[in-house]
Design a protein around this motif. Structure first.
Motif, PDB file in Angstrom:
ATOM      1  N   ALA A 140     -22.745 -28.824  56.925  1.00 46.90           N
ATOM      2  CA  ALA A 140     -21.948 -27.849  57.657  1.00 46.90           C
ATOM      3  C   ALA A 140     -21.180 -28.563  58.760  1.00 46.90           C
ATOM      4  N   ASP A 151     -24.808 -23.537  58.650  1.00 47.14           N
ATOM      5  CA  ASP A 151     -25.509 -23.333  57.380  1.00 47.14           C
ATOM      6  C   ASP A 151     -25.652 -21.853  57.036  1.00 47.14           C
ATOM      7  N   ASP A 152     -25.850 -21.027  58.075  1.00 53.50           N
ATOM      8  CA  ASP A 152     -26.133 -19.618  57.814  1.00 53.50           C
ATOM      9  C   ASP A 152     -24.928 -18.705  58.078  1.00 53.50           C
ATOM     10  N   SER A 154     -19.698 -22.403  55.428  1.00 51.59           N
ATOM     11  CA  SER A 154     -20.087 -23.573  56.223  1.00 51.59           C
ATOM     12  C   SER A 154     -19.047 -24.668  56.110  1.00 51.59           C
TER      13      SER A 154
END
Lengths: 447, 133
Positions: free
Chosen positions: A44, A395-396, A400
């Motif tokens: 990311a 990442d979340d 990303s």
């Protein structure tokens, strides 16, 4: 000969152009979180940049750069290209407000194989009235050999070919890498500062050999040469900013860095020396930059990240000659002098998305009444404060590998051209340092 | 004779050992604090590994890592060293692997990790990894 009032007006225009021209550098819109790298590595944006957009690097980002931009997730070829678009509203204290697509950038960035990788930026600035000026921006092409053993210790060896001394640095605290050097009046500012007039940045080509020993010790040595003026012109640069003819140029960098996973610190030395002919048919002057930099990062669990960097560059000059002041009869410039650039930057990032960045920038130099008119000092002191939000690149997050950055930035000048008041001399209307202040709102998208 | 006597015994012993292992593995994994382990993961592992299923970074996804066979993710390019290891990533194996430099634990691996020497952090991390199912 023009009257003093006309000379003062011309000087004011030149200085204003110079100081305001430095603002885009300060704004650090230079996205170094290149989505092409994210696609290549599967990482990311936030893995390499605390604020998910750059330019400041995390230790992981430093390793990626040292490894020649060649790290990969192993899933085959990825298109090594990315685009950034920036819309900016500029609100200067003096002058008109503007809102425009201020910059469009194309990045060619990524790996060729396990040994070759690079970064090339082609940038296009909106000059107003629908005119764009396209330039070859920063470039860093690398050959690297990883996983070597030297005395039983891990060693990385590489070669970088780049066009901006300091841009290639892995710690990325030097002005060439941050694009955050102190604004400097014409004739002042160090060679390592891209905000200096006749800067080397993007107008030279150089190569250096570097090594990282035992993950902590970094060394680099190389040389630069100025691009021919015809090539600078072809790359989108005006000849007025030509750095001149360079010879006997050497660049050296040594640093100790320590990645403690939750914290990082580094201490470094940098040197650049050259003989310069400016103009190119003129006599040679000797210039030597010596600097040091200190950085600290608290990374923790990446929820609250603090990054601190201090860079101090001292430049010694032996001028090519002396001249008599055109405005004060009998006053002669000094044959030698020093200039001095300092930058302190503090950045806090919350959840890798919300950030506050503060920079205090000082450019100073030897008092020279003939060279730095009208006050005799080139000193400039400024601050920048920036609030930013980068919703993606984690990442979340929704994505990303692409990102958006919204920022509000204040540029505040407390001294310019050696003075806080009447910075251009005695011709009305008086301009004070704070008249150079500006506020910028910008939205950048990179994909 | 021996065969007829030992097979049911062995089968029972193996079954008991499996049950014991099955019972102990979570206990070992749960010796740590999974919440604290999440923080350890973010500082030690997250740059190279994702916890999302199917998302590989420089290293493979760690979703479902506890109990997985080594080299089992089909679309990740493992090193030959790990492909040939034929390990099961039990909590014990992960503990052993992560407590030392990766190149020492698996010579020839691509993984560049110096190991986690803090046993509390390692226990926390393993607890967190065991929740990734």
């Amino acid at each position: 000969m023009p009257s003093p009032a006309i000379r003062n007006a011309a000087r004011r225009r030149a200085y204003l152009w110079c100081s305001l021209g430095a603002l885009p550098l300060l704004a650090s819109n230079a996205a170094h979180a290149i989505p092409a790298y994210a696609r290549q590595t599967g990482a990311a944006c936030a893995d390499c940049h605390a604020g998910s957009y750059g330019p400041a690097l995390t230790p992981y980002g430093m390793r990626f750069k040292l490894n020649g931009y060649t790290d990969t997730d192993g899933k085959g070829f990825k298109l090594p290209a990315a685009v950034q678009l920036t819309e900016t509203r500029t609100v200067p204290t003096q002058g008109d407000n503007t809102t425009r697509l201020s910059q469009a950038d194309l990045y060619l960035a990524g790996r060729i194989n396990d040994y070759l990788g690079g970064y090339v930026k082609v940038q296009s600035f909106n000059q107003g009235a629908g005119k764009f000026n396209t330039q070859l921006g920063d470039m860093d092409l690398r050959f690297v050999v990883k996983d070597l053993k030297l005395g039983g210790r891990d060693t990385t060896l590489g070669v970088t070919v780049n066009n901006n001394p300091g841009f290639q640095d892995p710690i990325s605290a030097l002005p060439g890498a941050t694009a955050n050097g102190p604004p400097a009046v014409p004739g002042a500012g160090t060679l390592l500062n891209p905000s200096s007039s006749n800067t080397l940045a993007d107008r030279v080509i150089g190569a250096s050999v570097y090594a990282l020993y035992d993950a902590n010790w970094y060394g680099e040595i190389g040389s630069y040469n100025a691009l021919p003026t015809s090539l600078q012109d072809r790359f989108g640069y005006t000849l007025g900013g030509d750095p001149g003819r360079l010879s006997d140029t050497g660049y050296a960098r040594f640093a100790y860095m320590r990645d403690l996973r939750r914290q990082f610190y580094s201490i470094g030395l940098v040197a650049l020396t050259t003989k310069r002919q400016l103009p190119r048919i003129g006599p040679r002057e000797g210039i030597t930059d010596l600097g040091y930099d200190l950085t600290y990062q608290f990374l923790g669990n990446r929820e609250n990240i603090l990054q601190l960097a201090y860079v101090n560059i001292y430049e010694r000059r032996r001028y090519a000659g002396v001249f008599v002041s055109p405005s004060v009869p009998g006053l002669v410039s000094l044959p030698r002098g020093v200039v001095h650039d300092q930058t302190l930057t503090l950045t806090y990032t919350f959840k890798q998305s919300y950030g506050l960045a503060y920079s205090h920038l000082i450019s100073s130099g030897t008092h020279d009444a003939a060279r730095f008119t009208p006050h005799g000092d080139p000193d400039t002191v400024s601050d920048s404060i920036s609030l930013f939000w980068t919703p993606f690149g984690k990442d979340d997050s929704l994505t990303s590998i692409a990102n958006l950055k919204l920022s509000a930035t204040w540029f505040l000048f407390s001294k310019y051209n050696g003075s806080s008041d009447d910075i251009f001399g005695n011709a009305p209307p008086v301009t004070n340092a704070h008249d150079l202040n500006a506020f910028l709102l910008s939205a950048s998208v990179a994909f | 004779m021996i065969k007829s006597c030992s097979w049911p015994f062995l089968r029972g012993a193996l079954g008991a050992a499996f049950m014991l292992g099955w019972a102990l593995a979570p206990a070992l994994a749960c010796a740590g604090d999974a919440s604290a382990g999440s923080d350890v993961f973010k500082s030690e592992c997250a740059e190279c590994h994702s916890v999302k299923e199917g998302r590989n970074k420089k290293g493979p996804s760690l979703f479902g890592i506890v109990g997985r066979q080594s080299g089992a993710i089909a679309d990740y390019a493992y090193s030959d060293a790990l492909k040939q290891a034929h390990w099961t990533w039990s909590a014990d194996k992960l503990h052993e692997y992560l407590s030392q430099p990766a190149r020492q634990a698996n010579p020839g691996t691509k993984m560049k990790y110096d190991g986690l020497s803090d046993s509390k952090q390692l226990d926390d991390l393993l607890s967190y990894l065991s929740t990734l199912h």
